[in-house]
Design a protein around this motif. Sequence first.
Motif, PDB file in Angstrom:
ATOM      1  N   ALA A   1      -2.157   0.960   6.702  1.00  8.59           N
ATOM      2  CA  ALA A   1      -1.640   0.359   5.322  1.00  8.59           C
ATOM      3  C   ALA A   1      -0.871  -0.641   4.474  1.00  8.59           C
ATOM      4  O   ALA A   1      -0.876  -1.753   4.048  1.00  8.59           O
ATOM      5  CB  ALA A   1      -2.032   1.497   4.154  1.00  8.59           C
ATOM      6  N   ILE A   2      -0.078   0.128   4.884  1.00  5.87           N
ATOM      7  CA  ILE A   2       1.529  -0.044   4.984  1.00  5.87           C
ATOM      8  C   ILE A   2       1.651  -1.662   5.387  1.00  5.87           C
ATOM      9  O   ILE A   2       1.833  -2.912   4.870  1.00  5.87           O
ATOM     10  CB  ILE A   2       2.525   0.546   5.348  1.00  5.87           C
ATOM     11  N   LYS A   3       1.228  -1.713   7.169  1.00  2.23           N
ATOM     12  CA  LYS A   3       1.408  -2.652   7.751  1.00  2.23           C
ATOM     13  C   LYS A   3       0.689  -3.680   7.393  1.00  2.23           C
ATOM     14  O   LYS A   3       0.866  -5.207   6.805  1.00  2.23           O
ATOM     15  CB  LYS A   3       1.299  -2.646   8.783  1.00  2.23           C
ATOM     16  N   SER A   4      -0.425  -3.686   6.193  1.00  2.00           N
ATOM     17  CA  SER A   4      -2.409  -4.453   6.212  1.00  2.00           C
ATOM     18  C   SER A   4      -1.404  -5.125   4.842  1.00  2.00           C
ATOM     19  O   SER A   4      -1.873  -6.849   4.682  1.00  2.00           O
ATOM     20  CB  SER A   4      -3.054  -3.691   5.894  1.00  2.00           C
ATOM     21  N   LEU A   5      -0.139  -4.161   4.557  1.00  4.33           N
ATOM     22  CA  LEU A   5       0.740  -4.685   2.712  1.00  4.33           C
ATOM     23  C   LEU A   5       1.642  -6.240   3.333  1.00  4.33           C
ATOM     24  O   LEU A   5       1.744  -6.972   2.844  1.00  4.33           O
ATOM     25  CB  LEU A   5       0.586  -3.934   2.351  1.00  4.33           C
TER      26      LEU A   5
ATOM     27  N   ASP B   1       3.771  18.009  -8.209  1.00  4.81           N
ATOM     28  CA  ASP B   1       3.526  17.552  -6.920  1.00  4.81           C
ATOM     29  C   ASP B   1       3.963  15.919  -6.147  1.00  4.81           C
ATOM     30  O   ASP B   1       2.844  15.295  -6.439  1.00  4.81           O
ATOM     31  CB  ASP B   1       2.511  17.797  -6.233  1.00  4.81           C
ATOM     32  N   THR B   2       4.971  16.008  -6.066  1.00  2.26           N
ATOM     33  CA  THR B   2       5.718  14.029  -5.790  1.00  2.26           C
ATOM     34  C   THR B   2       5.602  14.094  -4.703  1.00  2.26           C
ATOM     35  O   THR B   2       5.692  13.121  -3.769  1.00  2.26           O
ATOM     36  CB  THR B   2       6.575  13.712  -6.309  1.00  2.26           C
ATOM     37  N   GLY B   3       4.894  15.710  -3.058  1.00  2.19           N
ATOM     38  CA  GLY B   3       5.005  15.360  -2.199  1.00  2.19           C
ATOM     39  C   GLY B   3       4.508  14.465  -0.874  1.00  2.19           C
ATOM     40  O   GLY B   3       5.285  14.104  -0.563  1.00  2.19           O
ATOM     41  N   ALA B   4       3.424  13.828  -1.525  1.00  4.28           N
ATOM     42  CA  ALA B   4       2.270  12.371  -0.527  1.00  4.28           C
ATOM     43  C   ALA B   4       3.150  11.245  -0.805  1.00  4.28           C
ATOM     44  O   ALA B   4       3.045  10.796  -0.144  1.00  4.28           O
ATOM     45  CB  ALA B   4       1.052  12.625  -1.533  1.00  4.28           C
TER      46      ALA B   4
ATOM     47  N   ASP C   1      -6.339  12.869   1.668  1.00  5.54           N
ATOM     48  CA  ASP C   1      -5.781  13.607   3.449  1.00  5.54           C
ATOM     49  C   ASP C   1      -5.328  12.399   3.877  1.00  5.54           C
ATOM     50  O   ASP C   1      -5.607  13.102   5.610  1.00  5.54           O
ATOM     51  CB  ASP C   1      -6.749  14.456   3.481  1.00  5.54           C
ATOM     52  N   ALA C   2      -4.835  11.220   4.056  1.00 14.19           N
ATOM     53  CA  ALA C   2      -4.626  10.255   5.338  1.00 14.19           C
ATOM     54  C   ALA C   2      -3.654  10.630   6.206  1.00 14.19           C
ATOM     55  O   ALA C   2      -2.984  11.267   5.213  1.00 14.19           O
ATOM     56  CB  ALA C   2      -4.297   8.618   4.483  1.00 14.19           C
ATOM     57  N   ASP C   3      -3.903  10.535   7.597  1.00 14.58           N
ATOM     58  CA  ASP C   3      -3.333  11.021   8.401  1.00 14.58           C
ATOM     59  C   ASP C   3      -2.146  10.253   8.312  1.00 14.58           C
ATOM     60  O   ASP C   3      -2.089   8.911   7.817  1.00 14.58           O
ATOM     61  CB  ASP C   3      -3.498  11.295   9.521  1.00 14.58           C
ATOM     62  N   GLU C   4      -0.694  10.235   9.117  1.00 18.49           N
ATOM     63  CA  GLU C   4       0.952   9.279   8.918  1.00 18.49           C
ATOM     64  C   GLU C   4      -0.553   7.706  10.307  1.00 18.49           C
ATOM     65  O   GLU C   4       0.546   6.203   9.387  1.00 18.49           O
ATOM     66  CB  GLU C   4       0.946  10.185  10.270  1.00 18.49           C
ATOM     67  N   ARG C   5      -1.369   8.024  10.905  1.00 19.68           N
ATOM     68  CA  ARG C   5      -1.846   6.180  11.768  1.00 19.68           C
ATOM     69  C   ARG C   5      -1.987   5.606  10.241  1.00 19.68           C
ATOM     70  O   ARG C   5      -1.787   4.276  10.180  1.00 19.68           O
ATOM     71  CB  ARG C   5      -2.867   6.819  12.490  1.00 19.68           C
TER      72      ARG C   5
END
Length: 292
Positions: free
Chosen positions: A130-134, A152-155, A121-125
């Motif tokens: 997580a993306i920036k850390s990579l 269900d591919t939404g996430a 249930d991670a929010d956008e922030r």
Amino acid sequence: MFNIDIDTGGTMTDGLVSGNGRVLSLKVETAPHDVTVAFLDILEAARARLGLPDLHTLLSQVEVIRWSSTITSNVLAQRVGPKLGLLVTRGHEADLYDSSAAQTVIGTLVSAEDITGIDADADERAVRLAIKSLLDKGIRRINVSLKDAFPDTGAETRIVDMVSQDYPDHFLGSIPALAGSEVVLRPDDSTRTIASLINAYVHPALATSLYRAEEIVRDQHGWQGNVLIGHINGGVARIGKTKAFDTIESGPLFGTHACAAAPPSSVTARSSRSTWAAPPPRPVPSRTAGSS
């Protein structure tokens, strides 16, 4: 009209030209640094055997070009793919949903430190952090493979869209992102994860080689069609509709199908003799008066 089938392996490239009542078997050496060299050498060898003046004339009489290869297998074996990052559901960073399967890719296709877990249930922030850390670790492609993300591919789609918005194509720092549910339409979380990693790892080298070959025959030799790429399921598709994962071991598979279809006597006879011949030398452009 002729059909030309080309199979590129790590050492040799084979060609089969069929049509107009003729069948020609060709073989040239593969140039490991650039597989398009052997692709063109097969076409040049076909031109010479058919007694045609140039490749433009040959290709004007060709209806289909099909190309299978072990390019993806070679990239995997040589470990020359890009640095990958992987986002998974928190708690599965080490096992990738199947600990035995994870051992085949962690440390080879993706480093353990380049796998990041996020809450379901991670929010956008949290996702953006997580993306920036990579990216701060020098990642060049991001894979997203979350638990229960199919059907269900939404996430996963939401995260891929987020990467595309923050690092779009027109930026030098553009980062391709791939959802596991885009590569394999199966509920098995581990299979989707492994398949997406393989696809992302081999994609750059494969796309570069395939498009370069097609551009050369189109731009320099007047080819009007598409180069069709062999898939592991035995079918073919144009480059733009082919996933890198689809091509793994397509060469050996097509060879197996051909042997199964050929009369036993022809297979035995062909295997008992070498069909290799060096491709004919390419013509050297003549110098014009006054050129240096």
